[in-house]
Design an enzyme around this catalytic site. Structure first.
Site, PDB file in Angstrom:
ATOM      1  N   LEU A 511      -8.989  -0.636   0.923  1.00  0.00           N
ATOM      2  CA  LEU A 511      -9.922  -0.331   1.995  1.00  0.00           C
ATOM      3  C   LEU A 511      -9.572   0.990   2.657  1.00  0.00           C
ATOM      4  O   LEU A 511      -8.391   1.270   2.924  1.00  0.00           O
ATOM      5  CB  LEU A 511      -9.917  -1.429   3.064  1.00  0.00           C
ATOM      6  N   ASP A 512     -10.568   1.789   2.912  1.00  0.00           N
ATOM      7  CA  ASP A 512     -10.401   2.946   3.775  1.00  0.00           C
ATOM      8  C   ASP A 512     -10.251   2.430   5.208  1.00  0.00           C
ATOM      9  O   ASP A 512     -10.611   1.295   5.509  1.00  0.00           O
ATOM     10  CB  ASP A 512     -11.633   3.855   3.649  1.00  0.00           C
ATOM     11  N   LYS A 513      -9.708   3.247   6.090  1.00  0.00           N
ATOM     12  CA  LYS A 513      -9.493   2.800   7.481  1.00  0.00           C
ATOM     13  C   LYS A 513     -10.691   3.110   8.369  1.00  0.00           C
ATOM     14  O   LYS A 513     -11.334   2.216   8.918  1.00  0.00           O
ATOM     15  CB  LYS A 513      -8.235   3.461   8.072  1.00  0.00           C
ATOM     16  N   THR A 516     -14.329   1.532   8.214  1.00  0.00           N
ATOM     17  CA  THR A 516     -14.284   0.333   7.375  1.00  0.00           C
ATOM     18  C   THR A 516     -13.555  -0.781   8.104  1.00  0.00           C
ATOM     19  O   THR A 516     -14.120  -1.840   8.381  1.00  0.00           O
ATOM     20  CB  THR A 516     -13.592   0.640   6.035  1.00  0.00           C
ATOM     21  N   VAL A 709     -13.326  -0.269  -1.092  1.00  0.00           N
ATOM     22  CA  VAL A 709     -14.312  -0.174  -0.034  1.00  0.00           C
ATOM     23  C   VAL A 709     -14.159   1.181   0.641  1.00  0.00           C
ATOM     24  O   VAL A 709     -13.075   1.524   1.109  1.00  0.00           O
ATOM     25  CB  VAL A 709     -14.134  -1.292   1.016  1.00  0.00           C
TER      26      VAL A 709
END
Length: 815
Positions: A511-513, A516, A709
């Protein structure tokens, strides 16, 4: 406010809005489009409606024996019809009767593929494996046909062929009593609003049923044989003539479909003087096929119910300030539309006056209304609540977010999932094998072991009825399409059955931060000048560079400057530096605005700066610095907040056995702080695009199924490498809808666990359906061989299995 979902789309009225219009989606219909012909016979059991003035009535009626009404339109032309008015009197395919179907998908124009041409052809009679096999057999003898792709749920055949071969291809389709339809030369559409189909006559099937019961009763009561035989022949004539004609057509083309097998079996029963059984088998077959057709239509039209979520007209402001109702297709970009309380929003746009709350459930699957005011985006198909507002149209009726969703899901329905490809290959060898076995059962025991011809021929006929693989082949597309539709109703747009099947296997999710896990709307918290430069000058320079970027951190810096009326200046030679920041020239001098990595690469870092960065980053803040050609001028700290839904989503993923990892371009301190808040064990900071790609690559090389993501430029390589790429907040974002494998229409990470559960449920139903289809047929084959099977049983084994797998697949619509 209740959910405005696909089920509601079938209601005549919802939220005081007109929900039956078809303009406004991705498949806008041409006014004179008549490609909804669908005439010609079916391999099933529908009724041929009367031919209306200006319409064609090609072919004979379906299996109830009604003659088609005469018309004087010939078939010598080799192009698809394009006559007005449009109509939808399509006879059914092997799976049953004709229905007033939802508007079909827009057909693409023919396009070049190397030296060949790819052409999409709609065949309204083609909706199950029977027709597909017939067409494949026909085209296999045509050297100028390079490849074929069948979308049975949308009744579209895509052919790659030699440039001059289209006319013979269309002629070959017509020779099978099918009606080919091509994209309209003007706009590529072949759709029309669903017409009202006249009620189909019920009396032939009723007559057939009465005659079959009478034949059965005559046998029970010991009536003369001629009475039972006459009633049986009447029943078969009333509902089976089309089946016979189609069976002969299939045999003539070297294809053993259900019509051919049923025709052989019923004829054999008549020869063996099994009068009541022959009649009842044909009647039961017809009735069961009708029921099956209705079930298939429900799966086929599940996503198309979304088309009914937009009204046909909207109130548009005129040049003189008055308001007038206009058709959606006539409304241009920039027009101002007024929405009253309780109305559905007709087109995408941006509010210019007024305020309200809007139920966005048709797009996002989230039932809680969202407050909207001036400057906010609104979307077609969503429902206005108590307020009223005016909005400026930003997308044409054929290009709204809802229209793109519908188009994407319809395209996904046409792609075959791995299970479906396997089943199709298996079915191609299954029927010939069973037919050969039936022939052996009929001939070998009497010849080799002195068996009774009557007994073993009857067993062989029963096997023939069981042999059709319709239930097996139908089981997979119905299940996949139902899963895709169920996901769309939840605001999850899946771009193909392969991703729906693969979701259950996810073991790592990267996951990107920013945007997201966090809200993606950080605010500036600190500003410190590190050189003898005026603070306003620093903010002006930073705001000018940040204003050219769409990164949330840059936007926070630009917003902070704007809130204090600090205007930006012109930036020349602007350049985005992925994973680092931005660069540009102001007044002829170079400036950079970026992160710690960029400052180190520029050679501007120092021990004192490192110490200050450690303090701020330890607090979970993101720090960017303004740099000129010689030094660091200032640092800006911004902070973001974690979404509550992120914590719940990560916990849910862990319960499903999926390990989550954060890959962010932010500093390691901030990454660790955010990861700790949401429960992520592995967090990697200072990630460049290639670093994210390498991380995903590493997990994949270890044999894991990896999802990614993200929503930014930094994420593109990793999204492409991941087995499943998820895009967040796709509502209103063209790129995400077009490129992501799975697009979440809002920013709620909890949709990913929902997607995984739906994938698991889909796989479970697929296994159940394949087991049911093969298991039921296997049981009845064994019963037949040992002398316990009858033709009645065979019909229930064939069509009953089809009904079971369709009904089981449709359960996913309730997920």
């Amino acid at each position: 406010m209740p959910h405005a979902n696909l089920a509601e789309a079938d209601r005549p009225e919802q939220a005081k809005a007109c929900t039956h219009g078809h303009e406004g989606h991705a498949h806008k219909h041409a006014d004179n489009d008549a490609d909804l012909h669908g005439h010609g016979e079916s391999c099933g059991h529908g009724h041929q409606p009367r031919v209306q003035e200006g319409a064609h009535g090609h072919g004979e009626s379906c299996s109830h024996g009604h003659e088609a009404h005469d018309h004087d339109h010939g078939h010598t032309h080799s192009r698809a019809h394009s006559h007005a008015p449009a109509h939808g009197h399509a006879e059914a395919g092997c799976c049953g009767t004709a229905h007033a179907a939802a508007a079909p998908i827009k057909l693409p124009q023919s396009e070049a593929v190397g030296s060949d041409v790819r052409t999409a052809i709609r065949i309204m009679q083609m909706d199950c494996p029977t027709e597909e096999a017939l067409i494949r057999k026909k085209f296999s003898r045509m050297p100028y046909v390079r490849s074929m792709d069948f979308n049975l749920m949308q009744r579209v055949l895509t052919v790659v062929h030699a440039p001059d071969a289209l006319d013979p291809i269309l002629a070959a389709i017509r020779s099978l009593d099918f009606t080919p339809e091509l994209a309209d030369a003007g706009n590529g559409a072949t759709s029309a609003s669903t017409p009202s189909v006249p009620p189909k006559p019920w009396w032939p099937l009723a007559l057939a049923g009465i005659a079959a019961v009478g034949s059965e009763a005559a046998g029970w009561l010991g009536a003369p044989i001629w009475l039972a035989a006459g009633l049986a022949i009447l029943a078969i004539a009333a509902c089976g003539l089309t089946t016979y004609r189609k069976g002969w057509l299939a045999i003539r083309n070297g294809n053993l479909n259900i019509n051919a097998l049923m025709s052989i079996a019923v004829t054999g029963a008549l020869v063996l003087q099994q009068w009541p059984e022959a009649a009842m088998v044909m009647v039961l077959f017809t009735i069961a096929e009708l029921i099956e057709a209705k079930s298939l239509d429900r799966a086929r039209n599940a996503i198309q119910g979304l088309m009914q979520l937009t009204p046909e007209q909207a109130s548009v402001q005129q040049a003189d300030g008055s308001w007038q109702l206009m058709d959606l297709k006539a409304i241009t970009l920039g027009a101002v539309v007024r929405v009253k309380p309780g109305e559905r929003i007709a087109l995408d746009g941006e509010i210019v006056s007024g305020r309200s709350s809007v139920d966005q459930a048709p797009i996002t699957g989230e039932s809680l209304p969202v407050d909207k005011t001036v400057g906010d985006a609104v979307f077609a198909g969503t429902i206005n609540q108590a307020g009223s507002f005016d909005y400026r149209v930003t997308a044409a009726a054929s290009n709204t977010t809802l229209a793109r969703i519908i188009h994407a899901v319809e395209e996904a329905q046409g792609t075959k999932a791995p299970t479906q490809r396997f089943v199709d290959q298996f079915a191609r060898v299954y029927t010939p094998i069973v037919f050969a076995a039936a022939l052996a059962v009929a001939v070998l025991p009497p010849l080799l072991f002195g068996g009774q011809w009557h007994e073993w021929v009857y067993k062989a006929l029963v096997m023939l009825v069981i042999a059709c693989p319709c239930a097996l082949v139908i089981s997979t597309p119905v299940t996949i399409v139902s899963g895709l539709a169920a996901a769309a109703r939840k605001g999850i747009l899946i771009k193909g059955g392969a991703y729906l099947e693969q979701g259950r296997k996810l073991s790592w999710l990267a996951l990107d931060k920013t945007g997201t896990i966090t809200h993606g709307k950080p605010v500036q918290t600190e500003l410190e000048t590190l050189a003898d430069v005026d603070v306003v000058r620093c903010r002006t320079l930073a705001a000018s560079l940040a204003g050219r970027s769409d990164h949330p951190v840059s936007m926070a810096i630009a917003a902070a400057a704007k809130s204090e009326s600090i205007a930006g200046v012109t930036v020349d030679v602007f350049e985005a530096l992925p994973g680092r920041g931005v660069r540009g020239e102001i007044d002829g001098l170079p400036y950079w605005l970026g992160n710690h990595r960029m400052v180190e690469e520029l050679g501007r870092c120092s021990a004192s700066l490192e110490a200050r960065l450690d303090v701020l980053e330890g607090q979970g803040k993101t720090v960017v610095m303004l740099v000129d050609a010689e030094r660091v001028l200032a640092l800006f700290a911004v902070a973001d907040t974690v979404k509550d839904t992120s914590r719940a989503a990560i916990a849910d993923l862990q319960r499903l056995g999926v390990r989550a990892a954060m890959l962010t371009g932010d500093n390691p301190h901030t990454a660790a702080a955010i990861a700790q808040q949401v429960g992520i064990v592995e967090a990697r900071g200072n990630q460049l695009p290639e670093d994210k790609l390498n991380a995903v690559d590493g997990w994949s090389n270890d044999g894991a199924t990896v999802g990614m993501v993200g929503d930014g430029i930094n994420d593109a390589p990793a999204l492409a490498r991941a087995d499943i790429g998820f895009a967040m907040g796709a509502m209103g974002t063209d790129t995400a809808i077009e490129t992501a494998d799975v697009a979440l229409m809002d920013d709620d990470l909890r949709k990913i666990p929902q997607f995984i559960r739906l994938s698991k449920a889909t796989h479970s139903v697929l296994v159940q359906n394949i087991t049911l289809a093969l298991g039921i047929k296997s049981v009845f084959l064994v019963l037949t061989v040992i002398g316990l099977g009858t033709m009645w049983m065979a019909v229930f084994a064939d069509v009953g299995a089809s009904l079971l797998v369709v009904a089981n697949g449709l359960r996913l619509l309730r997920k």
